[in-house]
Each structure stands twice: as structure tokens, then as C-alpha cells.
Design a protein around this motif. Structure first.
Motif, PDB file in Angstrom:
ATOM      1  N   ARG A  10      41.240  10.676   0.004  1.00 34.46           N
ATOM      2  CA  ARG A  10      42.415  10.807  -1.511  1.00 34.46           C
ATOM      3  C   ARG A  10      41.653  11.780  -1.705  1.00 34.46           C
ATOM      4  O   ARG A  10      41.239  12.284  -2.178  1.00 34.46           O
ATOM      5  CB  ARG A  10      42.345   9.813  -2.255  1.00 34.46           C
ATOM      6  N   ILE A  18      46.185  10.998   1.252  1.00 30.74           N
ATOM      7  CA  ILE A  18      46.227  11.603   2.264  1.00 30.74           C
ATOM      8  C   ILE A  18      45.931  11.457   4.138  1.00 30.74           C
ATOM      9  O   ILE A  18      46.505  10.985   4.688  1.00 30.74           O
ATOM     10  CB  ILE A  18      45.689  13.056   2.669  1.00 30.74           C
ATOM     11  N   ILE A  19      44.449  10.756   3.705  1.00 30.94           N
ATOM     12  CA  ILE A  19      44.103  10.104   5.256  1.00 30.94           C
ATOM     13  C   ILE A  19      44.239   8.950   5.695  1.00 30.94           C
ATOM     14  O   ILE A  19      43.150   8.128   4.126  1.00 30.94           O
ATOM     15  CB  ILE A  19      42.930  11.085   5.949  1.00 30.94           C
ATOM     16  N   SER A  40      50.910  16.450   7.496  1.00 32.37           N
ATOM     17  CA  SER A  40      50.612  15.153   8.418  1.00 32.37           C
ATOM     18  C   SER A  40      48.799  14.650   7.473  1.00 32.37           C
ATOM     19  O   SER A  40      48.229  13.983   7.964  1.00 32.37           O
ATOM     20  CB  SER A  40      51.021  15.030   9.681  1.00 32.37           C
ATOM     21  N   GLY A  41      48.572  15.954   7.299  1.00 36.22           N
ATOM     22  CA  GLY A  41      47.135  15.846   6.612  1.00 36.22           C
ATOM     23  C   GLY A  41      46.144  16.308   7.954  1.00 36.22           C
ATOM     24  O   GLY A  41      44.635  16.081   7.701  1.00 36.22           O
ATOM     25  N   THR A  44      44.096  18.625   5.372  1.00 36.72           N
ATOM     26  CA  THR A  44      43.057  18.254   4.948  1.00 36.72           C
ATOM     27  C   THR A  44      41.964  17.602   5.430  1.00 36.72           C
ATOM     28  O   THR A  44      41.162  17.427   5.183  1.00 36.72           O
ATOM     29  CB  THR A  44      44.079  16.528   4.256  1.00 36.72           C
ATOM     30  N   TYR A  55      38.352  15.863  -2.529  1.00 39.04           N
ATOM     31  CA  TYR A  55      39.119  14.846  -1.448  1.00 39.04           C
ATOM     32  C   TYR A  55      37.862  14.019  -2.106  1.00 39.04           C
ATOM     33  O   TYR A  55      36.318  14.366  -1.877  1.00 39.04           O
ATOM     34  CB  TYR A  55      38.924  15.410   0.210  1.00 39.04           C
ATOM     35  N   LYS A 223      50.953  10.769   9.162  1.00 38.89           N
ATOM     36  CA  LYS A 223      51.000  10.456   7.862  1.00 38.89           C
ATOM     37  C   LYS A 223      48.898  10.208   7.584  1.00 38.89           C
ATOM     38  O   LYS A 223      48.821   8.571   7.816  1.00 38.89           O
ATOM     39  CB  LYS A 223      51.554   9.008   8.268  1.00 38.89           C
ATOM     40  N   GLY A 224      48.339  11.212   8.101  1.00 42.46           N
ATOM     41  CA  GLY A 224      46.693  10.329   7.535  1.00 42.46           C
ATOM     42  C   GLY A 224      46.566   9.698   9.168  1.00 42.46           C
ATOM     43  O   GLY A 224      45.377   9.155   8.759  1.00 42.46           O
TER      44      GLY A 224
END
Lengths: 251, 422
Positions: A10, A18-19, A40-41, A44, A55, A223-224
Motif C-alpha cells: 500500500r 495498490i498491490i 493496475s499497479g 507501483t 510504499y 487491480k494489483g
């Protein structure tokens, strides 16, 4: 070489996750492409691999050559051979590019117990690699990335990667902001690094880059999570049908 | 100076007044000079400026100047190697000129003691406005210095370095320099030494029309010394003055910069670096007058604050009503590396003209963590990466000077400072 198991991460400040349970394995010698829609991450993930302190990993594991890197700071990870080519390389006024290259190369050599490079040897190697990337040496006299165009910054990232010779290369949207000629030059630079003891992770939104850097595996991030993995044909499928189909299929 | 009654003199004030009585008969000067000295000590007798005086608000000299050493004529100071290789060096050692005067074509050099003795320098001893404590201190005690005149159209081949090297006790020097019409010169002012001295130093530059000067002030006093300095300049038509200031030492430092852009088309550039460490106090105060139309100036001050150091920058720009089309930009940026350090910036624009472009900005920051991450992501450990970024923050101002030997010499000083204080 790289094993990511059930990774959750996060944003440290806001706590936004996020992941969300990401799994991925990349073997030595492999070129893995990570694709996915905006948000989509992807970026990140690249930052987490490099150890960006913004993060927080809350669950899961990242193993590099079988060992966890989560407790290592960014410098230690880099010295261990992990390299992130930034999507938006930082402009750092006042730090001369050559000086930076010297300090970075020698820091990594030192961490590996090697002797520092002498200036003439350093200049020779920088010249060689810069030449291959069609970079002007005059550019390297400027402060790090300052006043570089988008394309020049990307070349400078690849130049650093080639000089540092990492084992795990993570390229974050290296194709963005490149015209077709620059894309070819940069891709050639990446392809020159392909080797049986090196893994390359190419993060990209478009299939275009993958025509030049042909991947061994393609993973779709949404979506991670990795929602689908396949070979290079998956990239073509995405190019043709977009992400919608795969997302629906996974849902 | 201080109009409030000061009931009791501080130890420093008493020491200064006593020192004047002892030194006066030994100081050079004709009758007129002696009158100026007397006026100056009278001004000091009213008390050193306190924080109640606006221009001294952040540097309460009366409180900060806790002791004044006695003049010590016996100690010896040694000339130092010039900042720029090949410079013509004019050394003032422990408060007196030393060595043979150089002979350079088109450049006249005289000892200031000579010009005080014959009285020709008396008019130039007038104080700058009110509250001119440094001017008064210097006028009362000035013993020597160099008077330099660069003739019209002359471009000396080598830079000129004025060295003021103290060895403890008191040192009070002046360096008046006239640069003639169309002349061009690089002048280095070094302020250094090894003792717990009280130093006052005043540089006075008169820049002729179309003249061009790069003036570098490098102050590296030990952290036991008090350094009170003034740089005054008057700029002729279409003249260009680039003033570079580096403060890298001293226990109590005030550097005043008083510039009058008095000729149309004059361009003034100030670039300053304050490297502050330990338990020290450093004040840079600038008063810049744009007195005529079509003059421009930019001022950039970069500060690095470590330890318990305190820094001050006051930048006042006055634009006269008649001085239309003035272009002035001022910035003061501070990198605060310690919770115990502090920096006060006070920009002031006083504009009476209506068609001008003036701006100022002040920032206080810490190291940019994005930059830090980028460097670390290339394998540079945190301490080294921080060092690179701090140096970069100030080096940027040096690189702007663009003259390679100057940039290299200043960066070497910077490296030296960071090695000792990093």
C-alpha cells in the motif's frame, strides 16, 4: 531469479492498497513483459522492487535469487544487481552526470569488493556505451537529466543500465515518449543485455515495445494482481482485443 | 546609531572605546581623517545596534558580541595560496599591508595607510546611512588596506586577489577599488586567518561606465572569529558587476552588501552561498538601490544549515520612482539539515516606480526524497547520496559563473568544507 509470492502493498502515507496478492516468477535468462491498463499497479510494482520508501509491503514475499529483499534499502538492492529504469527519471540539478556515473559505478563495485574504476577507463566505457545509444557526450557534461528531452532521459536510463550491468532489469514504460528511431535504439540497447544469467522485466502499456524487445512471457496486471499469463501471443491478443475481454474472463 | 539610552556599556563596548583611546595615536590619518574617526567612535559610544534597530533585528550585535580581543601587533599571519592560479596577490597580514606592491600595466596599487596619512581618502570614510555600525567600527580603527585603480579600458591579464589574513587580536582593513570606463577585471577577496580575532573589513568598488567585474568574496574565518564586513559598490552606465559570496566559517559573521545601480543599463548579479555549521551566527544583509531607469539585478542565495548554526539573509531592493523598467529578482533557498539550526530570510522590496518587474521568493527545504531515492536506486548509499544532493544544492550557483577555473576552485573549496563538516 525473481519470485513474488502473494504480495500486498500500500501507499505508506494514505494506506491505499495498490498491490493485492500478486504472484509472479521470472527465471534467469527470461524476458517477462508486464502489461495492464492504467492504474493496475504496474509502476507501483516496479517501485516496490527497487525499494521506494513511499510504499509499504503488508503481506507476502519478494525473493531475489532465493532471498528476501524486503529488508534491503534501495542502495543495497541496486548493489545486489537490481536495476529500475524509471518511467520519469529524476532531474537533479547540480549533480554532474559523469560524476554521478562514477559514484554509482564505484559504489556498486565497492559493494561487490571490487576496485574502483579509474577515470580514463570510466570515460572510455561511458563513451562506448553512449555511442551505441547515439548519445552526445556533451549531454553527459550537463547536470543529471537536467534539460534532457523525454527521449534523452530514457536513453540515459539505458546507458546507466548498460554501465551497471545488473542481474535483474526492471524497465518501467521505457517506450513512453520515444519516437520510432529512439525506440529502436533503446530496444537494441536492452536486447544487448539479454543473457542466460540475467532477467529482464519490461513494464509497458502497449504492445509496440514488445515488437522490438520480444518477451518470453507476458503477464497481465489488473487491480494489483496478475490475472493472466502467457507467451508473447498474449500481447498480440491484447493489442487486438484490448484488456476488456481478459478482465471479464478473469472476473 | 542606537537612539535609545544605553544605561550600561557591555564589556565589548567598553573594550572598543578603550581600544580607541590606546590605538588612536598609532593609526594613520591627517586631521580630516582623525575627525571622521572621532565621529565614528562617538557613534559607537551610543551603543552597538540591538534587535530594536530594524536592520539589525536578526543580529543583535550588542548581545552577540560578547568580547573584543585587544590589538596584537606581535602575532604573525602568513599569506595563503591564491584561489585562482596565477593571480596577482595583495596580502594584508594581521592588519597591515605586506610585501612589495606589484607593477601591472594600467593598474595602480597603493597602501591605504598612505592615503589615510595624506588625507586623500577622508571623503570615502563617510558612513553609509544610519545604523552603519560596521562602517563606524571600521572608520574608527582602519589601519591599512589596498587602494587599487584600474585605468580606463584596462583588462589585467591575471585575476587580482586581496587577502585579509588575521592572526588574532583586531584587524580593521579597507579595500577601495576603482575600475575605469570599459575596464574588465576579476577580483578575489579572501577573508581568513587562524585567531579568535575581531575583524572589520570594508570593500568599496566604483565601477565606471561599460566596466565589467567579477568579484568573489571567500570568507573562511575560524569558528572563534568575529567577522564584520561590508561590500559597497556603485555601478556606472552599462556596467556589469557579478558578486559571488561564500561564507564558510566564522563564529559571528555579518556581511553587508550595499549596491547602487546608479548608471542606466547597469546589471548586478549576486550569487551567495552560506555554509553554516556548529554554534555560529551568519548574517548577509543586502541593500540594493535601483536609482535610474533600465537597470537589472538578480540575487540568488543558497544556504546549508547544520548543527546549531543560525543564518540570516536580509535583501532589500529599493526602486526609485524615476527608475522605470527596473528588472529585479531575488531568491533565498535554504537546506535545513538539522533540527537545531535555523535560517531567517527577510526580502523587502520598496518600489516607487510603476513600470518595473520585481520579484522575490524564499524557501526552506529538506533533501528531496525523490532525488534521494533515485540516487540510492543506483547503488549509492544513503550518506553518500545525501552528501551529493547537499553539494548539488549549492554547486548549482557556482556552476552558473561559467568561468571554468573559477568554478573548479570554488567547487574545491566546497569539497573541502563538506569533508570537514559533512
Amino acid at each position: 531469479m525473481l519470485e513474488i509470492k502473494n504480495l500486498h502493498a500500500r501507499i505508506a502515507e494514505s494506506g491505499v492498497e495498490i498491490i493485492r496478492g500478486l504472484n509472479l516468477t521470472v527465471k534467469a535468462g527470461e524476458v517477462a513483459a508486464i502489461m495492464g491498463p492504467n492504474g493496475s499497479g504496474k509502476s507501483t510494482l516496479s517501485y516496490i522492487l527497487a525499494g521506494r520508501p513511499d510504499y509499504e509491503v503488508t503481506e507476502g514475499e519478494i525473493l531475489y535469487n532465493g532471498e528476501s529483499i524486503l529488508e534491503m534499502d534501495p542502495a543495497e538492492r541496486a548493489a545486489a544487481g537490481i536495476f529500475l529504469a524509471f518511467q520519469y527519471p529524476m532531474e537533479i540539478p547540480g549533480v554532474a552526470t559523469m560524476e554521478f556515473l562514477k559514484v554509482a559505478m564505484n559504489a556498486q563495485r565497492k559493494a561487490r569488493g571490487e576496485e574502483p574504476l579509474k577515470i580514463p577507463e570510466l570515460i572510455k566505457r561511458v563513451k562506448e556505451e553512449a555511442g551505441l545509444l547515439s548519445m552526445d557526450m556533451a549531454m553527459l557534461k550537463r547536470p543529471l537529466n537536467v534539460g534532457f528531452s523525454g527521449g534523452e532521459k530514457k536513453r540515459a536510463e539505458i546507458l546507466q543500465m548498460k554501465l551497471l550491468q545488473p542481474n535483474l532489469c526492471v524497465l518501467d514504460e521505457t517506450d513512453s515518449g520515444l519516437d520510432i528511431d529512439a525506440l529502436k535504439i533503446v530496444s537494441d540497447g536492452v536486447n544487448a543485455l539479454r543473457s542466460p544469467d540475467r532477467a529482464i522485466v519490461v513494464i509497458t502499456h502497449y504492445q509496440r515495445l514488445l515488437e522490438h524487445i520480444v518477451p518470453d512471457s507476458v503477464h497481465v496486471l489488473y487491480k494489483g494482481q496478475v490475472i493472466k499469463s502467457g507467451d508473447k501471443s498474449l500481447a498480440f491478443e491484447l493489442e487486438e482485443n484490448g484488456y476488456a475481454g481478459i478482465i471479464e474472463e478473469a472476473a | 546609531m542606537n537612539m535609545h539610552a544605553t544605561p550600561q556599556r557591555t564589556a565589548a563596548e567598553t573594550a572598543l572605546i578603550d581600544a580607541f583611546g590606546e590605538r588612536l595615536s598609532l593609526l594613520p590619518g591627517d586631521g580630516e581623517v582623525m575627525v571622521k574617526r572621532d565621529d565614528a567612535i562617538e557613534a559607537l559610544k551610543a551603543g552597538l545596534p540591538t534587535k530594536r534597530i530594524e536592520s539589525w533585528h536578526y543580529t543583535d550585535l550588542r548581545r552577540l558580541l560578547t568580547s573584543v580581543p585587544a590589538h596584537d601587533g606581535a602575532v604573525q599571519a602568513k599569506a595563503i595560496a591564491p584561489l585562482l592560479e596565477g593571480s596577482t596577490v595583495l596580502s594584508a597580514l594581521n592588519g597591515a599591508t605586506a610585501g612589495k606592491l606589484p607593477s601591472i600595466e594600467g593598474v595602480t596599487v597603493q597602501s591605504l595607510a598612505e592615503k589615510l596619512t595624506d588625507g586623500s581618502f577622508a571623503p570615502a570614510l563617510d558612513p553609509y546611512g544610519f545604523d552603519d555600525a560596521i562602517g563606524a567600527l571600521n572608520t574608527a580603527f582602519v589601519a591599512d588596506g589596498y587602494f587599487v585603480d584600474i585605468a580606463d579600458g584596462t583588462e589585467p591579464e591575471t585575476p587580482l586577489e586581496l587577502q585579509n589574513v588575521q592572526a588574532g587580536g583586531q584587524t580593521h582593513m579597507r579595500f577601495p577599488v576603482r575600475v575605469g570606463t570599459g575596464a574588465k577585471a576579476t577580483i578575489v577577496e579572501r577573508q581568513t586567518g587562524e585567531g579568535a580575532a575581531l575583524v572589520s573589513s570594508v570593500s568599496q568598488l566604483v565601477l565606471g561606465d561599460d566596466a565589467e567585474v567579477l568579484w568573489l568574496i571567500v570568507q573562511e574565518q575560524p569558528d572563534t572569529a568575529t567577522h564584520l564586513a561590508q561590500f559597497k559598490a556603485k555601478l556606472g552606465k552599462n556596467s556589469k558587476l557579478t558578486l559571488f559570496l561564500m561564507n564558510a566559517g566564522g563564529k559571528l559573521v555579518r556581511q553587508e552588501i550595499i549596491v547602487d545601480a546608479a548608471g542606466e543599463g547597469a546589471v548586478f548579479t549576486l550569487r551567495g552561498i552560506n555554509l553554516l555549521a556548529g554554534d555560529t551566527h551568519t548574517d548577509v544583509t543586502m541593500v540594493l538601490d535601483h536609482s535610474v531607469p533600465h537597470t537589472s539585478s538578480t540575487e540568488v542565495i543558497r544556504n546549508v544549515v547544520t548543527g546549531k548554526a543560525r543564518g540570516v539573509f536580509q535583501g532589500r531592493i529599493n526602486v526609485a520612482q524615476y527608475a522605470q523598467k527596473t528588472d529585479a529578482k531575488m531568491a533565498c533557498n535554504t537546506l535545513l539539515l538539522s533540527d537545531d539550526g535555523e535560517f531567517s530570510a527577510k526580502p523587502e522590496l520598496e518600489i516607487f516606480a510603476d513600470d518595473v518587474q520585481c520579484g522575490h521568493g524564499a524557501t526552506v527545504t529538506e533533501i528531496d526524497h525523490n532525488h534521494l531515492f533515485y540516487l540510492m536506486a543506483r547503488g549509492i548509499d544513503e550518506k553518500t547520496a545525501r552528501g551529493l544532493l547537499v553539494k548539488a544544492f549549492v554547486a548549482e550557483v557556482i556552476e552558473e559563473l561559467e568561468v571554468e577555473p573559477v568554478v573548479e576552485a570554488l567547487e574545491a573549496l566546497l569539497d573541502g568544507w563538506f569533508q570537514t563538516h559533512g
